[in-house]
Motif scaffolding. Structure first.
Motif, PDB file in Angstrom:
ATOM      1  N   HIS A   1       0.950  -1.341   0.252  1.00 24.04           N
ATOM      2  CA  HIS A   1       0.069  -0.084   0.139  1.00 24.04           C
ATOM      3  C   HIS A   1       0.924   1.044   0.000  1.00 24.04           C
ATOM      4  N   LEU A   2       0.450   2.162  -1.055  1.00 22.41           N
ATOM      5  CA  LEU A   2       1.170   3.437  -1.037  1.00 22.41           C
ATOM      6  C   LEU A   2       0.682   4.326   0.017  1.00 22.41           C
ATOM      7  N   TYR A   3       1.289   5.144   0.686  1.00 25.83           N
ATOM      8  CA  TYR A   3       1.116   6.092   1.421  1.00 25.83           C
ATOM      9  C   TYR A   3       0.574   7.339   0.634  1.00 25.83           C
ATOM     10  N   THR A   4      -0.098   8.002   0.574  1.00 24.46           N
ATOM     11  CA  THR A   4      -0.423   9.148  -0.390  1.00 24.46           C
ATOM     12  C   THR A   4      -1.055  10.271   0.288  1.00 24.46           C
ATOM     13  N   VAL A   5      -1.104  11.516  -0.062  1.00 27.66           N
ATOM     14  CA  VAL A   5      -1.894  12.539   0.389  1.00 27.66           C
ATOM     15  C   VAL A   5      -2.204  13.626  -0.950  1.00 27.66           C
ATOM     16  N   LEU A   6      -3.471  13.597  -0.741  1.00 26.33           N
ATOM     17  CA  LEU A   6      -3.905  14.272  -1.951  1.00 26.33           C
ATOM     18  C   LEU A   6      -4.439  15.550  -1.458  1.00 26.33           C
ATOM     19  N   HIS A   7      -3.837  16.701  -2.229  1.00 30.39           N
ATOM     20  CA  HIS A   7      -4.069  18.039  -1.841  1.00 30.39           C
ATOM     21  C   HIS A   7      -5.233  18.414  -2.880  1.00 30.39           C
ATOM     22  N   ARG A   8      -6.631  18.352  -2.303  1.00 31.51           N
ATOM     23  CA  ARG A   8      -7.802  18.505  -2.998  1.00 31.51           C
ATOM     24  C   ARG A   8      -7.907  19.884  -3.360  1.00 31.51           C
ATOM     25  N   VAL A   9      -8.315  20.100  -4.682  1.00 32.21           N
ATOM     26  CA  VAL A   9      -8.629  21.554  -5.134  1.00 32.21           C
ATOM     27  C   VAL A   9     -10.077  21.331  -5.962  1.00 32.21           C
ATOM     28  N   PRO A  10     -11.095  21.956  -5.655  1.00 30.82           N
ATOM     29  CA  PRO A  10     -12.328  22.059  -6.625  1.00 30.82           C
ATOM     30  C   PRO A  10     -11.722  22.839  -7.663  1.00 30.82           C
ATOM     31  N   ASP A  11     -12.274  22.212  -8.796  1.00 30.03           N
ATOM     32  CA  ASP A  11     -12.111  22.794 -10.024  1.00 30.03           C
ATOM     33  C   ASP A  11     -10.579  23.165 -10.405  1.00 30.03           C
TER      34      ASP A  11
ATOM     35  N   ARG B   1      -3.008  27.756  -5.177  1.00 29.45           N
ATOM     36  CA  ARG B   1      -3.234  28.575  -6.592  1.00 29.45           C
ATOM     37  C   ARG B   1      -3.713  27.569  -7.333  1.00 29.45           C
ATOM     38  N   GLY B   2      -4.667  26.729  -7.141  1.00 28.80           N
ATOM     39  CA  GLY B   2      -5.568  25.939  -7.971  1.00 28.80           C
ATOM     40  C   GLY B   2      -5.111  24.590  -8.720  1.00 28.80           C
ATOM     41  N   ILE B   3      -3.771  24.206  -8.123  1.00 25.93           N
ATOM     42  CA  ILE B   3      -3.143  22.779  -8.736  1.00 25.93           C
ATOM     43  C   ILE B   3      -3.567  21.671  -7.773  1.00 25.93           C
ATOM     44  N   GLU B   4      -4.004  20.784  -8.161  1.00 22.21           N
ATOM     45  CA  GLU B   4      -4.303  19.689  -7.448  1.00 22.21           C
ATOM     46  C   GLU B   4      -2.963  18.923  -7.216  1.00 22.21           C
ATOM     47  N   CYS B   5      -2.479  18.394  -6.287  1.00 20.34           N
ATOM     48  CA  CYS B   5      -1.206  17.558  -5.914  1.00 20.34           C
ATOM     49  C   CYS B   5      -1.474  16.330  -5.268  1.00 20.34           C
ATOM     50  N   LEU B   6      -0.634  15.381  -5.643  1.00 22.15           N
ATOM     51  CA  LEU B   6      -0.853  14.315  -5.062  1.00 22.15           C
ATOM     52  C   LEU B   6       0.753  14.107  -4.730  1.00 22.15           C
ATOM     53  N   ARG B   7       1.094  13.843  -3.224  1.00 26.36           N
ATOM     54  CA  ARG B   7       2.499  13.421  -3.011  1.00 26.36           C
ATOM     55  C   ARG B   7       2.463  11.983  -2.133  1.00 26.36           C
ATOM     56  N   TYR B   8       3.395  11.333  -2.093  1.00 29.46           N
ATOM     57  CA  TYR B   8       3.223   9.806  -1.631  1.00 29.46           C
ATOM     58  C   TYR B   8       4.661   9.247  -1.219  1.00 29.46           C
TER      59      TYR B   8
END
Lengths: 310, 261
Positions: free
Chosen positions: B22-32, B64-71
């Motif tokens: 299982h990869l540990y992930t953190v999603l920095h959610r951004v609407p639209d 600044r409106g960019i959705e990011c995923l780090r892991y």
């Protein structure tokens, strides 16, 4: 994406206006005959210095996995500004050290301990802290005496580095020396100069001793809070530095304090030797101080050879 | 104090199942979100020193409106799996799977792969295979061995600190040992295969026939501890200038992409 898998669960705790992120290492149900009847003690790891909650070499992950396999639910949390948690963090190490050394993180530790004991129906938690984490663990235990049942301190320190004159310059010099090909010789020279300094000063408590922290330690020791103190350096290699541990042990003879020196381990305890030694000492100590009902069925790493007061 | 930008943002941590782990992930959610970025962080030994500024960068982009995923790489940090069983192929697969997943969340938004040090090589491999709309690399080494060698040299310096003369072991001694058996470095067990393969994972040739934007930036000492692995003086430096410059490049580069909203 899921927040929980068979062995682990991700947690978020609201504390003091910030969200603290953490990981729960679950005790597997098949290891416990009657889990609902067991008022277990949990183990809560604090950040090792400013590293994320896994710690250098992922040592905290390794230990938390091991203690959960022994029946102790284990938790690792990021304090504010560290790892994945919200919050502010100073830019410089010495500014961070000042926050740690003045007990800034105690209230967050206390809230996390309370959350865990409530949510997981624990009798309390043992705090595990390494280096700066050990300082926060002592302050946190003093602030949450109802929830914190014991302490495991790895290379704890009891002085305020930021109060030494020219502390920033000293750090720059040490960094330069560490990167220098003459690191060994420079370290040896520093050690010899320290010995001379120690002879001049005799054995007085240094001016930069962290007195509030020492008071917390004395308070916890007097209250009978069990403490396991693990050190990566033997007393013989500490010549030239004030021996805080001997001083504190002399002050708290009635306390339930066990001190161990792990020869040849490095300060991170991340290497094979350090990791295994910390695991073994802590498992033995947990079993002695916080025994589990069904412990015969659990996966302790080695035969128990150390006797601790119960 | 360097202020966190996370307060009003949504960060969702979770486990992402891949083969055997299982990869540990953190999603920095951004609407639209107008773009997505997969952040491929530093290697094992550098992970903990670079973590704080790396998280700040993800929050900066999300604000600044960019959705990011780090892991975390498989077998490292919060991810599960045994490090000693991992290879560069495993970690390239992690990038492929996560990039695909991130793209599927916002098919219309352009996707950037952004790697730090070894992460830049892993991201580069996946980019070279045709995935993503742009590539940004910070302090990409010439090959993966450069990263491993730097960590090994640090370990040797530590080992030799109180040794003199014949007691001191040198780099060839360690390499010779590593070719026969796993070697523990900074708490991770390197396999002989990892060492050998590290010479083969190199920066892809981005110049020939390139049609998608690529930026490879060498960070200097002022970016410590994001690079160089030292947290001895600075733990959370003000990197706003670096962040602003790179955000501007991302915005400009992705604005030219067909998938741009």
């Amino acid at each position: 994406m899921v927040a929980s898998i068979k062995t682990r669960e991700l947690l978020t705790v609201a504390a003091g206006g910030v969200s603290l992120r953490g990981t729960h290492h679950k005790v597997q149900p098949e290891l416990l005959a009657r889990p609902e009847e067991m008022n277990r003690t949990g183990v809560l790891f604090l950040n090792s210095g400013f590293s994320p909650r896994a710690a250098g070499g992922d040592a905290s992950v390794y230990w938390a996995d091991a203690f959960a396999k022994c029946g102790y639910p284990s938790f690792r949390f990021d304090l504010p500004g560290l790892g994945d948690s919200d919050g502010e963090l100073p830019g410089k190490v010495l500014e961070f050290a000042h926050l740690v050394n003045t007990g800034h993180y105690a209230s967050f530790v206390s809230r996390a301990a309370k959350y865990l004991t409530d949510r997981f129906n624990l009798s309390g938690v043992v705090l595990v802290g390494h280096c700066a984490g050990a300082v926060s663990a002592i302050y946190g235990a003093a602030a949450a005496s109802k929830q914190v049942k014991g302490l495991v301190l790895l290379d704890a320190y009891f002085f305020r580095e930021e109060e030494v004159a020219g502390a920033n310059i000293r750090r720059e010099i040490i960094l330069w020396a560490m990167r220098n090909k003459l690191a060994a010789q420079l370290t040896g020279l520093y050690g010899r100069l320290s010995k001379v300094g120690a002879r001049v000063k005799k054995n007085e408590l240094p001016k930069n001793a962290n007195l509030p922290l020492i008071r917390c330690w004395n308070h916890l020791a007097a209250a009978g809070v069990p403490m396991l103190v693990l050190n990566s350096r033997a007393p013989t290699s500490r010549e030239g530095e004030f021996d805080y541990l001997s001083y504190l042990q002399a002050q708290s003879r009635a306390g339930r304090i066990a001190v161990k020196f792990i020869e040849r381990a490095n300060h991170s305890f991340a290497d094979d030797l350090g990791r295994a030694a910390v695991q073994q000492h802590t498992e033995q100590w947990l079993n002695a101080c916080f025994p589990l009902v069904e412990r015969d069925q659990l996966a302790f790493s080695a035969p128990l050879t150390v006797n601790h007061p119960r | 104090m360097i202020t966190s930008e996370s307060k009003q943002l949504s960060e969702q941590a979770g486990y992402f199942e891949v083969s055997g782990a299982h990869l540990y992930t953190v999603l920095h959610r951004v609407p639209d979100a107008w773009a997505s970025v997969l952040l491929v962080g530093a290697f094992a030994s550098e992970r903990h020193s670079s973590y704080v500024p790396w998280v700040r960068w993800a929050r900066y982009l999300a604000a600044r409106g960019i959705e990011c995923l780090r892991y975390d790489y498989r077998g490292i940090g919060e991810s599960t799996g045994a490090f000693g069983e991992m290879s560069f192929d495993t970690w390239i697969e992690d990038v492929e799977v996560l990039a695909g997943w991130l793209k599927s969340r916002s098919p219309g938004a352009p996707l950037l792969l952004h790697g730090l040090e070894l992460g830049a090589l892993l991201a580069g491999k996946v980019f070279e295979a045709g995935m993503a709309d742009a590539l940004l690399g910070w302090s990409a080494p010439t090959n993966a061995n450069e990263v491993l060698r730097a960590a090994l040299v640090r370990r040797i310096a530590m080992d030799n600190t109180f040794r003199y003369g014949d007691q001191r072991r040198r780099l060839p001694d360690y390499i010779s040992q590593l070719e026969k058996e796993p070697l523990e470095v900074d708490g991770y067990h390197w396999s002989a295969r990892l060492w050998r393969d590290s010479f083969l994972l190199a920066q892809p040739d981005m110049d020939s026939g390139r049609t998608r934007p690529v930026k490879m930036l060498k960070l200097d000492k002022s970016a410590e501890p994001l690079v160089k692995g030292s947290t001895y003086v600075s733990i959370n430096p003000d990197l706003n200038e670096l962040f602003a410059d790179n955000f501007e490049w991302i915005a400009t580069s992705l604005a030219m992409q067909p998938g741009r909203h």
